[in-house]
Design a protein around this motif. Structure first.
Motif, mmCIF file in Angstrom:
data_model
loop_
_atom_site.group_PDB
_atom_site.id
_atom_site.type_symbol
_atom_site.label_atom_id
_atom_site.label_comp_id
_atom_site.label_asym_id
_atom_site.label_seq_id
_atom_site.Cartn_x
_atom_site.Cartn_y
_atom_site.Cartn_z
ATOM 1 N N ARG A 1 9.620 28.599 -65.458
ATOM 2 C CA ARG A 1 10.732 28.937 -66.359
ATOM 3 C C ARG A 1 10.340 29.975 -67.398
ATOM 4 O O ARG A 1 11.201 30.653 -67.968
ATOM 5 N N HIS A 2 9.035 30.106 -67.665
ATOM 6 C CA HIS A 2 8.590 31.040 -68.705
ATOM 7 C C HIS A 2 8.268 32.427 -68.145
ATOM 8 O O HIS A 2 7.930 33.332 -68.903
ATOM 9 N N TYR B 1 11.815 34.186 -63.233
ATOM 10 C CA TYR B 1 12.830 33.138 -63.371
ATOM 11 C C TYR B 1 14.244 33.727 -63.444
ATOM 12 O O TYR B 1 15.219 33.071 -63.050
ATOM 13 N N PRO C 1 16.127 31.322 -60.254
ATOM 14 C CA PRO C 1 16.236 30.342 -61.354
ATOM 15 C C PRO C 1 16.075 28.878 -60.952
ATOM 16 O O PRO C 1 16.361 27.992 -61.760
ATOM 17 N N GLN D 1 13.512 25.794 -59.419
ATOM 18 C CA GLN D 1 12.124 25.395 -59.174
ATOM 19 C C GLN D 1 12.088 24.522 -57.922
ATOM 20 O O GLN D 1 12.740 23.476 -57.863
ATOM 21 N N GLY E 1 18.425 22.670 -61.929
ATOM 22 C CA GLY E 1 17.383 23.685 -61.920
ATOM 23 C C GLY E 1 16.225 23.369 -60.992
ATOM 24 O O GLY E 1 15.296 24.170 -60.872
ATOM 25 N N LEU F 1 9.331 29.460 -57.431
ATOM 26 C CA LEU F 1 10.706 29.743 -57.826
ATOM 27 C C LEU F 1 11.497 30.281 -56.644
ATOM 28 O O LEU F 1 10.993 31.095 -55.865
#
Length: 382
Positions: free
Chosen positions: A229-230, A234, A238, A240, A319, A368
């Motif tokens: 996410r960082h 991402y 978007p 995982q 997510g 991702l």
């Protein structure tokens, strides 16, 4: 030349489209694949040597024992059981046991006597039996007829003591596990753990001595993932992907092959004439993308794309997508390594990168992806 026998590596290797490209490389001149099933790598072989199943050959072993993988591991059993694997039928078609295939090759090389020492598979089973302590408890003919032997539990005074009780009481180690190795004891032999201090460490002595490594600090702390996410990626991908071991098959074992496991909805779902691997997605993420239960969806990133059957759930946080690894089937719909896979080979999406620069641990859950309804196109379009 490459000679391969055993299960499919496409399902269990990170970024496994690399394997497809390696097989197609002009640097690899010839491939032999020795396999029971026409799956995974078998389709890339120049010559396929058909191996028979374990129902068509003799063998002997300890039931449910993980052998060299872990000590005293008799999984799902409370007794040790030695099993005789009887040959139920002769090998079907042109298939042969691994032993017989290696023996036939050895004959052509003039090395058969060195390989088999003049003995059959059943002979070798008997040699293993007679080399063990079981032969003191039961005769070979009786064991062969019965098919198994339950090993008596150890007498109380011979049973291994409770693990780490020796350490808690400051005594010499008296349990049979092979660690620490003799050279790893820091004080007297048999005293202390395999850490450099010989104690339970909250801060690692070995990592402190190793030097500054920001990816492996001596004291555990949270480090943002390099693909999470960082990261900049991402914005493009978007979701995982987490890909644990499968629930209904063991690695590639029992998946595909027309087995009843295909009929378990949580494993595969039959849509049309094909059994699709399942991918679980939060209902909110699915609604945002117009995805309904059992729709065919494409999981994709820059490394590959896989078509799965959607399984909508509230058990995942938004997510996150959950899909098991270890599909036995790799079924690219176009050029291998360069097209969409419908076999369920999730590891085409995972990263080959190690967890840190100075370790060799894989990092498949730092992955991702994006998910969308599959439009039927087979090329890798991002």
């Amino acid at each position: 030349m490459m000679y391969k026998f055993g299960g499919s590596h496409f399902g269990t290797s990170m970024e496994s489209n690399r394997l497809a490209k390696a097989y197609r490389s002009s640097d690899l001149e010839f491939v032999v694949n020795q396999s029971v099933w026409n799956e995974g790598e078998a389709k890339f072989a120049d010559v396929i040597l058909p191996a028979c199943t374990n129902f068509e050959r003799w063998d002997i072993g300890e039931w449910a024992n993980a052998s060299g993988y872990s000590l005293h591991n008799e999984g799902q059993l409370n007794h040790r059981v030695i099993a005789m694997q009887h040959k139920a039928i002769e090998p079907l078609g042109e298939s042969k046991s691994d032993f017989q295939i290696f023996l036939d090759i050895s004959k052509r090389l003039g090395l058969a006597a060195y390989f088999s020492e003049g003995h059959t598979e059943l002979d070798w089973c008997r040699f293993i039996f007679e080399a063990s302590d079981i032969s003191d408890k039961i005769g070979w003919k009786e064991f062969l007829k019965k098919g198994y032997f339950v090993v008596d539990a150890e007498k109380e005074h011979l049973r291994p003591p409770t693990s780490f009780k020796w350490f808690a009481e400051g005594r010499k180690k008296d349990v049979p596990e092979p660690h620490p190795l003799p050279a790893e004891y820091t004080e007297k032999f048999g005293h202390g753990l395999q850490t450099q201090s010989g104690k339970i460490e909250f801060e690692s002595s070995s990592l402190k001595r190793f030097g500054q490594d920001p990816e492996r600090p001596p004291l555990n702390k949270y480090i943002p993932s390099w693909e999470g996410r960082h990261s900049q990626l991402y914005k493009k991908y978007p979701l995982q992907l987490i890909s644990p071991h499968p629930r209904y098959s063991f690695h590639t074992h029992a998946d595909g092959k027309g087995s009843f496991i295909n009929d378990i909805p949580g494993h595969r779902v039959k849509i049309g004439d094909w059994y699709y691997w399942t991918a679980r997605i939060n209902r909110k993420d699915a609604k945002k993308r117009g995805i309904k239960q059992d729709d065919l969806i494409k999981l994709h990133n820059d490394r590959g794309a896989v078509v799965c059957a959607a399984d909508l759930t509230e058990r995942l946080m938004p997510g996150v997508v959950h899909s098991y690894e270890s599909s036995a089937i790799y079924e690219p719909l176009g050029v291998p390594g360069e097209s969409v896979d419908r076999g369920g080979c999730i590891n085409t999406l995972t990263n080959k990168r190690f967890q840190t620069e100075k370790t060799t641990a894989s990092a498949p859950n730092s992955c991702l992806i994006e998910v969308e309804l599959w439009d039927g196109r087979t090329e890798l379009l991002q």
